[in-house]
Design a protein around this motif. Structure first.
Motif, mmCIF file in Angstrom:
data_model
loop_
_atom_site.group_PDB
_atom_site.id
_atom_site.type_symbol
_atom_site.label_atom_id
_atom_site.label_comp_id
_atom_site.label_asym_id
_atom_site.label_seq_id
_atom_site.Cartn_x
_atom_site.Cartn_y
_atom_site.Cartn_z
ATOM 1 N N SER A 135 8.306 -8.335 12.869
ATOM 2 C CA SER A 135 7.425 -7.752 11.862
ATOM 3 C C SER A 135 7.943 -8.102 10.473
ATOM 4 O O SER A 135 9.124 -8.419 10.295
ATOM 5 N N VAL A 136 7.052 -8.020 9.483
ATOM 6 C CA VAL A 136 7.405 -8.387 8.114
ATOM 7 C C VAL A 136 7.033 -7.249 7.168
ATOM 8 O O VAL A 136 5.841 -6.938 6.990
ATOM 9 N N LEU A 137 8.032 -6.627 6.573
ATOM 10 C CA LEU A 137 7.826 -5.601 5.558
ATOM 11 C C LEU A 137 7.623 -6.278 4.205
ATOM 12 O O LEU A 137 8.313 -7.245 3.885
ATOM 13 N N VAL A 138 6.699 -5.762 3.403
ATOM 14 C CA VAL A 138 6.400 -6.365 2.101
ATOM 15 C C VAL A 138 6.834 -5.416 0.990
ATOM 16 O O VAL A 138 6.414 -4.259 0.941
ATOM 17 N N VAL A 139 7.678 -5.919 0.102
ATOM 18 C CA VAL A 139 8.111 -5.165 -1.078
ATOM 19 C C VAL A 139 7.229 -5.576 -2.242
ATOM 20 O O VAL A 139 7.037 -6.775 -2.496
ATOM 21 N N VAL A 140 6.681 -4.586 -2.933
ATOM 22 C CA VAL A 140 5.676 -4.855 -3.958
ATOM 23 C C VAL A 140 6.070 -4.225 -5.289
ATOM 24 O O VAL A 140 6.931 -3.355 -5.357
ATOM 25 N N THR A 146 -0.361 -5.832 -8.942
ATOM 26 C CA THR A 146 0.243 -5.718 -7.617
ATOM 27 C C THR A 146 -0.783 -5.708 -6.497
ATOM 28 O O THR A 146 -0.500 -6.164 -5.387
ATOM 29 N N LEU A 147 -1.984 -5.211 -6.754
ATOM 30 C CA LEU A 147 -2.982 -5.141 -5.683
ATOM 31 C C LEU A 147 -3.416 -6.533 -5.241
ATOM 32 O O LEU A 147 -3.529 -6.805 -4.041
ATOM 33 N N ASN A 148 -3.632 -7.422 -6.193
ATOM 34 C CA ASN A 148 -4.020 -8.785 -5.850
ATOM 35 C C ASN A 148 -2.896 -9.498 -5.102
ATOM 36 O O ASN A 148 -3.125 -10.130 -4.060
ATOM 37 N N ALA A 149 -1.676 -9.401 -5.614
ATOM 38 C CA ALA A 149 -0.543 -10.067 -4.974
ATOM 39 C C ALA A 149 -0.297 -9.507 -3.575
ATOM 40 O O ALA A 149 0.031 -10.247 -2.640
ATOM 41 N N THR A 150 -0.469 -8.202 -3.423
ATOM 42 C CA THR A 150 -0.285 -7.579 -2.109
ATOM 43 C C THR A 150 -1.358 -8.037 -1.139
ATOM 44 O O THR A 150 -1.072 -8.352 0.027
ATOM 45 N N ALA A 151 -2.603 -8.070 -1.600
ATOM 46 C CA ALA A 151 -3.703 -8.497 -0.734
ATOM 47 C C ALA A 151 -3.528 -9.948 -0.299
ATOM 48 O O ALA A 151 -3.809 -10.298 0.862
ATOM 49 N N PRO A 165 4.340 -3.719 9.081
ATOM 50 C CA PRO A 165 4.395 -2.276 9.312
ATOM 51 C C PRO A 165 4.025 -1.458 8.082
ATOM 52 O O PRO A 165 3.649 -0.290 8.197
ATOM 53 N N GLY A 166 4.152 -2.077 6.890
ATOM 54 C CA GLY A 166 3.833 -1.359 5.679
ATOM 55 C C GLY A 166 4.399 -2.024 4.444
ATOM 56 O O GLY A 166 4.940 -3.135 4.512
ATOM 57 N N VAL A 167 4.232 -1.351 3.321
ATOM 58 C CA VAL A 167 4.736 -1.856 2.052
ATOM 59 C C VAL A 167 5.638 -0.813 1.408
ATOM 60 O O VAL A 167 5.501 0.395 1.650
ATOM 61 N N VAL A 168 6.562 -1.295 0.600
ATOM 62 C CA VAL A 168 7.467 -0.433 -0.160
ATOM 63 C C VAL A 168 7.418 -0.863 -1.616
ATOM 64 O O VAL A 168 7.486 -2.064 -1.917
ATOM 65 N N VAL A 169 7.277 0.077 -2.516
ATOM 66 C CA VAL A 169 7.386 -0.224 -3.943
ATOM 67 C C VAL A 169 8.873 -0.330 -4.261
ATOM 68 O O VAL A 169 9.627 0.634 -4.120
ATOM 69 N N GLY A 170 9.293 -1.524 -4.681
ATOM 70 C CA GLY A 170 10.715 -1.790 -4.820
ATOM 71 C C GLY A 170 11.360 -1.282 -6.089
ATOM 72 O O GLY A 170 12.592 -1.248 -6.180
#
Length: 239
Positions: A135-140, A146-151, A165-170
């Motif tokens: 799995s790959v967790l994404v730090v945003v 951030t919404l565009n980059a996350t999408a 599994p989800g995202v974390v605000v870093g």
């Protein structure tokens, strides 16, 4: 998730500190942890890399680097300019599997974003995660953009058939503005995955003992933390 890849929507957004928080939370639960940094760029042979920083903050973890390149560039470019061999996806997957055999949790921290090139053939962290079946967790980021980059990152993950599994605000600001507060509600939709953590801005500067004591409170239970949905809910940040 015995092997978890950690990527970001860009550079300098808190991947290393987030990795350290997950590691510290796992250690607090009595789990053994390994941190794999496939390609460390922008650090000389005797410099302190990201894996060592995770160990400093989190505590006794096993750290492994596969390659180190002196210039702060994308791994493929840094390897080419240094005249050194690149790190291949199979190298990363094999190293993660070896660590997985002797640890409860293996964290693989990427360089930059998900699709940064590791070699001249254009292989990326996503290729390695697919080989590792991880799995790959994404730090945003917290604020505007951030919404565009996350999408876009979520779209790439789906294209590779990878689970997020989800995202974390870093780096969650102490006094979040309107955009950051609204993004807490919008990030799960952009990512197609839940918000699993808010790592406070400046956490990497905390004394290690304070970092370890606070880390679980920044993360949801899915990442070994103790933060509840209310802790991560936008309502607490006001209008």
């Amino acid at each position: 998730m015995s092997v978890l890849f950690v990527t970001g929507t860009g550079t300098e957004i808190g991947k290393t500190v987030t990795t350290a928080a997950i590691a510290a939370s796992a250690l607090a639960q009595g789990r053994s942890v390994a941190v794999l940094k496939p390609a460390q760029t922008g650090v000389t042979a005797d410099g302190t890399g990201d894996a060592a920083e995770v160990e400093r903050l989190a505590g006794p973890v096993t750290t492994v680097e596969l390659a180190r390149y002196p210039e702060p560039l994308a791994p493929a470019t840094a390897a080419s300019r240094a005249g050194l061999p690149p790190v291949l996806p199979r190298d990363i997957a094999d190293a993660a599997a070896k660590l997985d055999a002797s640890h409860d949790l293996v964290l693989v921290e990427g360089a930059g974003g998900l699709l940064v090139r590791f070699d001249a053939d254009g292989h990326t962290l996503a290729d390695a995660a697919r080989l590792a079946r991880a799995s790959v967790l994404v730090v945003v980021q917290a604020g505007l953009g951030t919404l565009n980059a996350t999408a876009l990152t979520a779209l790439a993950l789906r294209a590779y058939g990878l689970h997020c599994p989800g995202v974390v605000v870093g780096s969650w600001p102490a006094a979040p503005g309107l955009a950051a507060r609204c993004n807490l509600a919008d990030l799960p939709e952009a990512a197609g995955a839940p918000l699993l953590g808010l790592v406070p801005e400046g956490s990497g500067a905390l004394p290690p003992s304070a970092f370890r004591g606070a880390a679980r409170g920044w993360l949801a239970p899915e990442l070994g933390g103790s933060a509840t949905s209310a802790d991560l809910a936008p309502a607490q940040w006001g209008n």
